[in-house]
Design a protein around this motif. Structure first.
Motif, PDB file in Angstrom:
ATOM      1  N   ASN A   1      44.300 -45.895 -18.199  1.00  0.00           N
ATOM      2  CA  ASN A   1      43.204 -46.615 -18.007  1.00  0.00           C
ATOM      3  C   ASN A   1      43.384 -47.594 -16.915  1.00  0.00           C
ATOM      4  OD1 ASN A   1      41.407 -49.000 -18.749  1.00  0.00           O
ATOM      5  ND2 ASN A   1      41.350 -48.537 -20.808  1.00  0.00           N
TER       6      ASN A   1
ATOM      7  N   ARG B   1      42.395 -50.745 -16.582  1.00  0.00           N
ATOM      8  CA  ARG B   1      42.696 -52.178 -16.967  1.00  0.00           C
ATOM      9  C   ARG B   1      44.276 -52.117 -17.228  1.00  0.00           C
ATOM     10  NH1 ARG B   1      37.382 -53.646 -20.937  1.00  0.00           N
ATOM     11  NH2 ARG B   1      35.897 -53.443 -19.345  1.00  0.00           N
TER      12      ARG B   1
ATOM     13  N   GLU C   1      46.830 -54.485 -15.244  1.00  0.00           N
ATOM     14  CA  GLU C   1      47.633 -55.531 -15.854  1.00  0.00           C
ATOM     15  C   GLU C   1      49.108 -54.998 -15.575  1.00  0.00           C
ATOM     16  OE1 GLU C   1      46.917 -58.209 -17.657  1.00  0.00           O
ATOM     17  OE2 GLU C   1      44.916 -57.822 -17.081  1.00  0.00           O
TER      18      GLU C   1
ATOM     19  N   SER D   1      42.011 -50.303  -9.000  1.00  0.00           N
ATOM     20  CA  SER D   1      42.812 -49.442  -9.921  1.00  0.00           C
ATOM     21  C   SER D   1      43.830 -48.318  -9.097  1.00  0.00           C
ATOM     22  CB  SER D   1      41.987 -48.365 -10.777  1.00  0.00           C
ATOM     23  OG  SER D   1      41.031 -47.751  -9.894  1.00  0.00           O
TER      24      SER D   1
END
Length: 54
Positions: free
Chosen positions: A2, A4, A8, A41
């Motif tokens: 993912n 996100r 992170e 990303s």
């Protein structure tokens, strides 16, 4: 993975290696992505994979 989660993780890598806050780490990722015409990303994936060092 993912995007996100990758972002992170990349923020965590930069925060740790540069001894900066997570917000500052995100700013570095975003700035690099913009300057190089890359997706956040993609930059994050390269940071996490140790293919890119900022």
């Amino acid at each position: 993975m993912n995007s996100r989660v990758l972002i992170e993780q990349a923020k965590g890598v930069l925060a740790y290696t540069h001894e900066i806050h997570m917000g500052e780490a995100f700013d570095l990722i975003r700035e690099y992505a913009r300057k190089h015409g890359m997706a956040l990303s993609d930059v994050a994936e390269q940071i996490v994979g140790r293919q890119l060092v900022l």
